[in-house]
Write a protein that holds these residues in place. Structure first.
Motif, PDB file in Angstrom:
ATOM      1  N   PHE A 226    -119.794 -57.655  45.335  1.00 30.63           N
ATOM      2  CA  PHE A 226    -120.827 -56.975  44.555  1.00 30.63           C
ATOM      3  C   PHE A 226    -121.883 -57.965  44.065  1.00 30.63           C
ATOM      4  N   GLY A 227    -121.431 -59.034  43.406  1.00 35.21           N
ATOM      5  CA  GLY A 227    -122.370 -60.009  42.850  1.00 35.21           C
ATOM      6  C   GLY A 227    -123.089 -60.815  43.910  1.00 35.21           C
ATOM      7  N   SER A 228    -122.383 -61.171  44.988  1.00 41.13           N
ATOM      8  CA  SER A 228    -123.014 -62.001  46.017  1.00 41.13           C
ATOM      9  C   SER A 228    -124.079 -61.224  46.778  1.00 41.13           C
ATOM     10  N   TYR A 229    -123.871 -59.921  46.970  1.00 39.31           N
ATOM     11  CA  TYR A 229    -124.916 -59.113  47.616  1.00 39.31           C
ATOM     12  C   TYR A 229    -126.116 -58.950  46.700  1.00 39.31           C
ATOM     13  N   PHE A 230    -125.882 -58.897  45.391  1.00 40.45           N
ATOM     14  CA  PHE A 230    -126.990 -58.878  44.430  1.00 40.45           C
ATOM     15  C   PHE A 230    -127.810 -60.156  44.597  1.00 40.45           C
ATOM     16  N   CYS A 231    -127.114 -61.294  44.664  1.00 37.81           N
ATOM     17  CA  CYS A 231    -127.804 -62.580  44.783  1.00 37.81           C
ATOM     18  C   CYS A 231    -128.539 -62.738  46.106  1.00 37.81           C
ATOM     19  N   PHE A 232    -127.964 -62.226  47.172  1.00 40.93           N
ATOM     20  CA  PHE A 232    -128.494 -62.459  48.506  1.00 40.93           C
ATOM     21  C   PHE A 232    -129.958 -62.048  48.618  1.00 40.93           C
ATOM     22  N   ASP A 233    -130.321 -60.894  48.060  1.00 40.04           N
ATOM     23  CA  ASP A 233    -131.675 -60.373  48.236  1.00 40.04           C
ATOM     24  C   ASP A 233    -132.571 -60.563  47.021  1.00 40.04           C
TER      25      ASP A 233
ATOM     26  N   PHE B  46    -115.244 -69.132  45.506  1.00 38.37           N
ATOM     27  CA  PHE B  46    -115.712 -70.311  44.774  1.00 38.37           C
ATOM     28  C   PHE B  46    -117.020 -70.846  45.379  1.00 38.37           C
ATOM     29  N   LEU B  47    -117.127 -70.825  46.705  1.00 40.82           N
ATOM     30  CA  LEU B  47    -118.347 -71.324  47.350  1.00 40.82           C
ATOM     31  C   LEU B  47    -119.569 -70.472  47.008  1.00 40.82           C
ATOM     32  N   THR B  48    -119.380 -69.159  46.832  1.00 42.51           N
ATOM     33  CA  THR B  48    -120.518 -68.327  46.430  1.00 42.51           C
ATOM     34  C   THR B  48    -120.999 -68.705  45.033  1.00 42.51           C
ATOM     35  N   VAL B  49    -120.055 -68.998  44.137  1.00 50.01           N
ATOM     36  CA  VAL B  49    -120.432 -69.415  42.775  1.00 50.01           C
ATOM     37  C   VAL B  49    -121.151 -70.759  42.815  1.00 50.01           C
ATOM     38  N   LEU B  50    -120.607 -71.719  43.561  1.00 48.73           N
ATOM     39  CA  LEU B  50    -121.222 -73.043  43.648  1.00 48.73           C
ATOM     40  C   LEU B  50    -122.606 -72.970  44.294  1.00 48.73           C
ATOM     41  N   GLY B  51    -122.715 -72.228  45.385  1.00 48.24           N
ATOM     42  CA  GLY B  51    -123.997 -72.126  46.082  1.00 48.24           C
ATOM     43  C   GLY B  51    -125.068 -71.460  45.251  1.00 48.24           C
ATOM     44  N   SER B  52    -124.729 -70.361  44.588  1.00 49.11           N
ATOM     45  CA  SER B  52    -125.723 -69.677  43.749  1.00 49.11           C
ATOM     46  C   SER B  52    -126.125 -70.545  42.564  1.00 49.11           C
ATOM     47  N   SER B  53    -125.215 -71.373  42.067  1.00 49.46           N
ATOM     48  CA  SER B  53    -125.543 -72.280  40.953  1.00 49.46           C
ATOM     49  C   SER B  53    -126.559 -73.340  41.386  1.00 49.46           C
TER      50      SER B  53
ATOM     51  N   THR C 153    -133.365 -65.565  35.893  1.00 50.43           N
ATOM     52  CA  THR C 153    -133.006 -64.493  36.827  1.00 50.43           C
ATOM     53  C   THR C 153    -132.004 -64.991  37.857  1.00 50.43           C
ATOM     54  N   LEU C 154    -132.247 -66.185  38.403  1.00 52.13           N
ATOM     55  CA  LEU C 154    -131.333 -66.747  39.394  1.00 52.13           C
ATOM     56  C   LEU C 154    -129.982 -67.099  38.767  1.00 52.13           C
ATOM     57  N   TRP C 155    -129.996 -67.579  37.529  1.00 51.77           N
ATOM     58  CA  TRP C 155    -128.721 -67.862  36.848  1.00 51.77           C
ATOM     59  C   TRP C 155    -127.947 -66.581  36.561  1.00 51.77           C
TER      60      TRP C 155
ATOM     61  N   SER D 119    -134.587 -74.092  41.283  1.00 51.13           N
ATOM     62  CA  SER D 119    -135.815 -73.485  40.781  1.00 51.13           C
ATOM     63  C   SER D 119    -136.405 -74.262  39.609  1.00 51.13           C
ATOM     64  N   HIS D 120    -135.601 -75.102  38.957  1.00 55.16           N
ATOM     65  CA  HIS D 120    -136.092 -75.914  37.841  1.00 55.16           C
ATOM     66  C   HIS D 120    -136.889 -77.125  38.318  1.00 55.16           C
TER      67      HIS D 120
END
Length: 479
Positions: free
Chosen positions: A23-30, A108-115, A198-200, A121-122
């Motif tokens: 659910f969360g990773s698909y939110f992040c993807f787009d 875990f990789l989805t959490v690390l990658g999105s972080s 937003t990305l966080w 972005s900073h």
């Protein structure tokens, strides 16, 4: 109180938490699709608000990260390429080491990658921005694509010979719920808090997926032990070899190509749809355009479970694959050559996408042995992502490389839609070939489990070595 795994509703409890994995990773993807203007926006507008993004009403300037269209599409391409490389190994490792290994590692990789993506972005206006964001998408892609394989493998095990298409449809619905909420909420959130927060926020949703992974692991382990299958499946996993790839039948590969060509027309389009709508059709602001682009996923969210029930009842998966491809042709023709309201096309595409996803992906467990399902899913995802990655690159080239072009010329958008049409035609060719080969090998894809006798196979561990729907012709074609 422990819920008995033998009870029918236990598998639906597993399914619920299994759905929440992505659910969360698909939110992040787009998220980049919704905020394409901000990703490609100018670094500053009149020297104001250095840490946020905003639209200057008098000049039309959008402050953002300063990416070119080619760099923006590279964010999607690197995700796809990473999937293509990683998921083959991931599928094999899942078959060898089990679902629980995959759940922990890939969530875990989805959490690390999105972080890392959010962290990048900073660093706008510095040489570090693009490498950090690409690294984040690379790790995110490694986790999300592989996590989907584990998710599908768990679904196929708990629902084989039962409500398989329904289960796959519900899984897709939950994933697309994340995508839909992204298209509805991300723009508003960014206006109030800026692109960094937003990305966080997307990263926090990926943490939710990690928590679901822990829950699914516990449920899967408990259920396996209660059913007395944990040891048998581990023994079957030890027998899995890389050489088993050679035993995958021709119709599996045709099915993989059909999936690739269809998705080549969906994901790259959605990635650029918001800007396309703003550039071609007058009167659409960024938020409205995002809503319309997200209608592809809205339709999928509403229809996937219903379509799954329908396919479980009538079967005809191979024929539906052909129909989905044929009925998608008018979508890109309308977008390329007419000014019919874009919502018509995105809703239409969402309907064909729902039927395609619910008929194509659940067909893979029907034609490959259960013990090698992870490897088969990994290969299918790899080929799919190679196609999507190349498509994103080609689309980036077609649309140009200059961020100063606030409005991309219409002729460029038309070329992109023609490219989408070409992929859809490729899907028609492969899906027709798939049906011809499948008919010669017993017509498994166009059968329905509802018409079979409800008796289980000789034993569950024997079922682990054969496709879900099988007959003598199918066994001889695979083994």
């Amino acid at each position: 109180m422990v819920v008995p795994a033998e009870r029918g509703y236990y598998r639906f409890v597993v399914l619920f938490f299994n759905c929440m994995l992505t659910f969360g990773s698909y939110f992040c993807f787009d998220i980049p699709s919704v905020l394409q203007d901000q990703f490609q926006g100018n670094l500053t507008c009149n020297g104001t608000q250095p840490n946020g993004t905003h639209r200057n009403g008098s000049t039309g300037c959008v402050e953002g990260l300063g990416m070119t269209p080619e760099q923006y599409n590279l964010l999607y391409a690197i995700y796809a390429w990473t999937n293509a490389l990683v998921v083959i190994l991931a599928g094999f490792l899942i078959d060898k080491l089990g679902n629980r290994f995959g759940l922990f590692l890939f969530s875990f990789l989805t959490v690390l990658g999105s972080s890392i993506f959010a962290l990048g972005s900073h660093f706008k206006g510095t040489p570090y921005l693009l490498p950090l964001m690409l690294t984040g998408r690379l790790l995110f892609g490694s986790g999300n694509g592989s996590l989907t394989i584990v998710q599908n493998r768990i679904t196929a095990f708990w629902f084989r010979g039962k409500e398989l298409a329904l289960a796959f449809g519900l899984t897709l619905s939950f994933s697309r719920l994340g995508s839909v909420l992204n298209f509805f909420l991300t723009q508003r959130f960014e206006e109030h808090f800026g692109i960094q927060w937003t990305l966080w926020g997307g990263t926090i949703l990926c943490v939710l997926g990690f928590c679901s992974a822990v829950t699914v692991s516990v449920l899967d382990k408990m259920g396996m032990k209660q059913l007395g299958l944990d040891g048998a499946i581990q023994e079957e996993s030890k027998k899995v070899r890389v050489q088993d790839i050679r035993q995958l039948p021709l119709r599996y590969w045709l099915l993989v190509l059909t999936i690739m060509f269809f998705y080549n027309g969906v994901f790259p389009f959605v990635a650029d749809a918001s800007k396309f709508i703003q550039d071609k059709y007058p009167g659409y602001d960024q938020q409205t355009a995002s809503y319309i682009a997200g209608a592809v996923y809205d339709s999928s969210l509403v229809l996937s479970a219903i379509v799954g029930i329908l396919i479980d009842y009538v079967g005809m998966r191979g024929i539906l694959a052909v129909l989905c491809a044929v009925l998608t042709l008018p979508v890109f023709a309308l977008l390329a050559f007419t000014f019919v309201p874009p919502l018509v096309s995105t809703l239409w595409l969402g309907v064909t996408y729902s039927f395609a996803a619910a008929s194509m992906w659940p067909s893979i467990p029907l034609v490959v042995p259960q013990a090698t399902l992870g490897t088969a899913m990994g290969l299918a995802t790899s080929v799919q992502m190679i196609g999507i990655g190349l498509s994103n690159l080609i689309v980036g080239r077609i649309l140009g490389t200059k961020s100063s072009e606030s409005k991309i010329p219409l002729w460029r958008w038309q070329q992109m839609m023609i490219f989408m049409l070409a992929n859809t035609i490729g899907c028609i060719v492969t899906s027709v070939s798939l049906n011809i080969v499948d008919k010669k090998q017993g017509g498994t894809l166009n059968k329905t489990s509802k018409r079979r006798p409800q008796a289980e196979p000789e034993s569950r561990d024997e079922a682990d070595r054969t496709p879900i729907l099988n007959d003598e012709d199918d066994r001889s074609s695979i083994n």
